[in-house]
Design a protein around this motif. Structure first.
Motif, PDB file in Angstrom:
ATOM      1  N   ASP A   1     -41.065 112.678  66.522  1.00  0.00           N
ATOM      2  CA  ASP A   1     -39.793 113.330  66.196  1.00  0.00           C
ATOM      3  C   ASP A   1     -38.966 113.536  67.450  1.00  0.00           C
ATOM      4  O   ASP A   1     -37.778 113.235  67.507  1.00  0.00           O
ATOM      5  CB  ASP A   1     -40.042 114.699  65.549  1.00  0.00           C
ATOM      6  N   LYS A   2     -39.609 114.061  68.495  1.00  0.00           N
ATOM      7  CA  LYS A   2     -38.863 114.379  69.709  1.00  0.00           C
ATOM      8  C   LYS A   2     -38.326 113.124  70.375  1.00  0.00           C
ATOM      9  O   LYS A   2     -37.238 113.111  70.926  1.00  0.00           O
ATOM     10  CB  LYS A   2     -39.770 115.129  70.700  1.00  0.00           C
ATOM     11  N   ASN A   3     -39.106 112.058  70.333  1.00  0.00           N
ATOM     12  CA  ASN A   3     -38.703 110.874  71.090  1.00  0.00           C
ATOM     13  C   ASN A   3     -37.769 109.958  70.332  1.00  0.00           C
ATOM     14  O   ASN A   3     -36.994 109.241  70.940  1.00  0.00           O
ATOM     15  CB  ASN A   3     -39.948 110.073  71.493  1.00  0.00           C
ATOM     16  N   TYR A   4     -37.866 109.927  69.024  1.00  0.00           N
ATOM     17  CA  TYR A   4     -37.087 108.929  68.307  1.00  0.00           C
ATOM     18  C   TYR A   4     -36.116 109.505  67.302  1.00  0.00           C
ATOM     19  O   TYR A   4     -35.027 108.995  67.128  1.00  0.00           O
ATOM     20  CB  TYR A   4     -38.024 107.956  67.567  1.00  0.00           C
TER      21      TYR A   4
ATOM     22  N   ILE B   1     -36.667 121.011  65.297  1.00  0.00           N
ATOM     23  CA  ILE B   1     -37.427 119.811  64.924  1.00  0.00           C
ATOM     24  C   ILE B   1     -38.578 120.182  63.994  1.00  0.00           C
ATOM     25  O   ILE B   1     -38.819 119.519  62.979  1.00  0.00           O
ATOM     26  CB  ILE B   1     -37.962 119.096  66.176  1.00  0.00           C
TER      27      ILE B   1
ATOM     28  N   SER C   1     -33.234 116.820  71.099  1.00  0.00           N
ATOM     29  CA  SER C   1     -34.614 116.392  71.303  1.00  0.00           C
ATOM     30  C   SER C   1     -35.446 117.474  71.963  1.00  0.00           C
ATOM     31  O   SER C   1     -36.669 117.393  71.982  1.00  0.00           O
ATOM     32  CB  SER C   1     -34.667 115.120  72.145  1.00  0.00           C
ATOM     33  N   GLU C   2     -34.786 118.512  72.517  1.00  0.00           N
ATOM     34  CA  GLU C   2     -35.555 119.604  73.106  1.00  0.00           C
ATOM     35  C   GLU C   2     -35.495 120.874  72.276  1.00  0.00           C
ATOM     36  O   GLU C   2     -36.074 121.890  72.655  1.00  0.00           O
ATOM     37  CB  GLU C   2     -35.035 119.902  74.509  1.00  0.00           C
TER      38      GLU C   2
ATOM     39  N   PHE D   1     -34.803 112.578  67.007  1.00  0.00           N
ATOM     40  CA  PHE D   1     -33.786 113.518  67.466  1.00  0.00           C
ATOM     41  C   PHE D   1     -33.310 113.052  68.831  1.00  0.00           C
ATOM     42  O   PHE D   1     -34.088 113.002  69.780  1.00  0.00           O
ATOM     43  CB  PHE D   1     -34.364 114.932  67.542  1.00  0.00           C
TER      44      PHE D   1
ATOM     45  N   GLN E   1     -29.936 111.240  65.319  1.00  0.00           N
ATOM     46  CA  GLN E   1     -30.545 110.312  66.250  1.00  0.00           C
ATOM     47  C   GLN E   1     -29.642 110.001  67.428  1.00  0.00           C
ATOM     48  O   GLN E   1     -30.130 109.834  68.543  1.00  0.00           O
ATOM     49  CB  GLN E   1     -30.844 109.017  65.507  1.00  0.00           C
TER      50      GLN E   1
ATOM     51  N   ALA F   1     -31.576 112.445  72.490  1.00  0.00           N
ATOM     52  CA  ALA F   1     -31.410 113.244  73.700  1.00  0.00           C
ATOM     53  C   ALA F   1     -29.952 113.367  74.092  1.00  0.00           C
ATOM     54  O   ALA F   1     -29.612 114.098  75.023  1.00  0.00           O
ATOM     55  CB  ALA F   1     -32.206 112.623  74.847  1.00  0.00           C
TER      56      ALA F   1
END
Lengths: 341, 318
Positions: free
Chosen positions: A195-198, A232, A226-227, A200, A136, A202
């Motif tokens: 998943d992408k926003n929270y 993910i 996140s990318e 994992f 995170q 950035a």
């Protein structure tokens, strides 16, 4: 006694205050399974389920799905007896070309999945081997306790992302072409937004990943987690030992009888544990992918209910049981007459 | 004597409170004893025996789905559901209906309990808590778990479960199965009791609603707390029609065997209280319009059943 005096004069009653709740006399609906209720329930259930089943089955039939198992065929003939050796050898050529024909027109978006079998992503030890805190945020880079033995390098430097799940990231790649023209595969938006926003961060970048014993795909250490959508998608562990994961989308239509050529890089080692790999191309409908089970089961249960309704109607008509007819009662058939009261 | 007996009933009154203090139940006048035994005694027996059988059933239904899942997770010990779902099962999602059953259920009204005193024999002869009954409820639980597990895992297998192509994962399967369990267990309660006040409605449907509210609230906590439940209902499951259809299919299929059994049993092998309910239902117009006692001529089936119970009693006394 003081009580008797007061009852004579004041007629004081000790009766508790009446309320419907305390006297258990609340207005109530009493459900009794009369024949009318039973038959109408079965009929209603049958009449709702059979159409739903037909609609679901129809939706599932409109989905076009191509499943191609390639893990056997993509081993060259000389290595057929020695697959594990082949897959682990870094020098062998892992490219493999497969072709298949599109059976019906497939409208975009066409989803590409890789399907693994006999791969227990739901094994407890495997699932524990990750660090959500580390994924995170950058400041949690040292949270590797649950990832052991895949937590840090020999120099005690933490691996990011740590753990067995990340280490075993699937690394076969697919390149599609039809009629000599390459099909563009869209690998964005294949992971869940939450998943992408929270989950994992950035600000988290891969570090020390796949140094030493290589288990799967390596990650580009300049792209934040996140990318890294493949990672993910892979880290959202599957429920059962046969599962599919989204690889990408094709945004063109495919016509019937088109011949698709796929160039597969057969890198992932499923041969050690007799797992299988397959490539799946599928369209979707409002119900999702292709699965006839739901539609068939709805129709079956609806049919059973209608059959039971008819059976009950026949039973009530053919063998009527008026309230006063005692001769059918089992203990009356062979019992001695009981003496009068 | 009060303390030696199985149940001691004391009467409080002009002779002091000594009897009351050493008794299990205290009443104010001797005539209340009839109500205590025939109404409350009968109700209590039925409530407690049903509650225990139902408790076995609901925990078996829940626990066996976990067992079946283990067979598909190579027996490694990974639970099918998120930890907090499992902790809250017996506390939030299935406890209130059982309380409603154990405290409020009535199969026959108080007036009819007094009118047919032989109904009390159901308790004396232990008809509602016999081994066949207990084992019947337990096998209902096991069968329900089998139906829930296999129908859910085969409907929501490995294909995409939504139009946008996302494939099934552990979170989604866990929520789908658990929702089916909560629905099935609560609707089974609705089928078993036959006395619905606003309390029963509130507890049963409220427990089901509480599950979804819990999912939303728990799923909105940060991922470090909610781990696998993060936004699972709001983002993943609720927009999926397959999820809702699977819940509908599984719940109805699970309740079908019990419903069938009850339909047969109340019609072809009715128990004493079933007969009284039917008789009350069919004679209800005359009972309401005339405030006087209905004629004491009992229908033949009730008579037969009474004789059967008396014969049992005689046999036991010999």
């Amino acid at each position: 006694m003081p009580g008797s005096d007061s009852t004579a004069h004041k007629s004081k009653s000790r009766r508790p205050k009446y309320s419907q709740f305390s006297q258990q006399e609340l207005p109530a609906f009493k459900l009794i399974l009369t024949p009318g209720y039973v038959i109408s329930t079965f009929i209603v259930v049958g009449l709702i389920f059979v159409p739903i089943g037909l609609i679901s089955l129809f939706a599932s039939e409109t989905v076009v799905e191509i499943v191609d198992r390639y893990d056997n065929e993509c081993i060259p003939k000389d290595f057929r007896d020695n697959r594990v050796e082949f897959i682990k050898n870094k020098q062998t050529n892992k490219s493999c070309t497969r072709t298949f024909t599109v059976p019906k027109q497939m409208k975009s978006p066409i989803f590409i999945y890789y399907q693994l079998e006999n791969f227990y992503q739901n094994h407890r030890r495997y699932v524990k081997s990750r660090s959500d805190k580390q994924l995170q945020s950058k400041k949690n880079a040292a949270h590797i306790r649950e990832c052991k033995p895949m937590g840090e390098t020999d120099n005690k430097d933490p691996i990011i992302p740590c753990g067995l799940i990340a280490w075993s990231l699937f690394n076969d790649t697919y390149g599609f072409s039809v009629k000599g023209k390459d099909l563009k595969v869209n690998k964005r938006d294949i992971a869940w937004g939450s998943d992408k926003n929270y989950k994992f961060g950035a600000d988290v970048f891969p570090k020390n990943f796949q140094v030493g014993d290589v288990g799967g795909k390596s990650l580009n250490s300049s792209i934040p987690l996140s990318e890294q959508e493949d990672l993910i998608v892979w880290m959202r562990t599957a429920a059962l030992s046969t599962f599919r994961k989204l690889y990408g989308k094709i945004e063109d239509d495919l016509q019937a009888n088109d011949v698709i050529t796929v160039v597969i890089e057969n890198n992932y080692n499923t041969y050690d544990f007799k797992g299988t790999k397959s490539l799946v191309l599928s369209t979707t409908s409002w119900i999702g992918g292709k699965n006839d089970f739901l539609g068939v089961t709805f129709i079956t249960i609806g049919g059973i209910c209608l059959f039971l309704a008819i059976t009950f109607i026949l039973l009530y008509v053919i063998k009527p049981r008026p309230l006063g007819d005692p001769s059918y009662l089992s203990w009356n058939r062979n019992s001695t007459p009981t003496p009068g009261r | 004597m009060l303390q030696e007996a199985d149940i001691g009933v004391g009467i409080s009154g002009v002779e002091g409170m000594q009897a009351v203090m050493s008794s299990d139940y205290a009443i104010a006048q001797f005539r209340f004893l009839e109500r205590l035994l025939l109404v409350h005694g009968h109700w209590c027996y039925r409530r407690i025996s049903m509650m225990i059988c139902y408790f076995f059933y609901k925990n078996l239904t829940f626990g066996f789905t976990l067992f079946w899942y283990e067979a598909y997770a190579s027996f490694s010990g990974r639970p099918a559901y998120n930890d907090w779902y499992m902790s809250c099962y017996n506390v939030f999602f299935t406890s209130l209906p059982v309380i409603a059953l154990g405290v409020f259920d009535q199969d026959v009204s108080a007036r009819l309990c007094l009118k047919y005193p032989l109904l009390y024999q159901e308790g004396v002869q232990n008809i509602l808590f016999s081994w066949p009954r207990i084992l019947g409820w337990m096998s209902n639980g096991v069968l329900s778990a089998i139906i829930i597990f296999f129908f859910t895992t085969n409907s929501i297998f490995n294909q995409a479960f939504r139009k946008d192509g996302h494939a099934v994962d552990y979170e989604v399967l866990g929520v789908a199965m658990y929702s089916s369990v909560v629905w099935a267990v609560n609707c089974q309660m609705a089928l078993s009791i036959n006395y619905f006040t606003w309390i029963q409605h509130f507890f049963i449907w409220g427990s089901i609603a509480l599950w979804y509210i819990f999912l939303v609230v728990y799923g909105s906590l940060p991922p470090t707390f909610s781990t696998t439940a993060y936004k699972v209902l709001v983002e993943a499951c609720a927009p999926s029609i397959l999820y809702w259809l699977t819940t509908l299919l599984v719940v109805v299929s699970t309740l079908l065997p019990y419903f069938l059994y009850r339909a047969f049993q109340t019609r072809f092998r009715p128990m004493y209280h079933d007969l009284i309910q039917r008789q009350r239902l069919e004679g209800s117009e005359t009972e309401i319009s005339s405030q006087t006692e209905v004629s004491s001529e009992l229908p033949a089936q009730v008579e037969i059943k009474m004789q059967h119970l008396k014969a049992n009693l005689r046999q036991r006394n010999q």
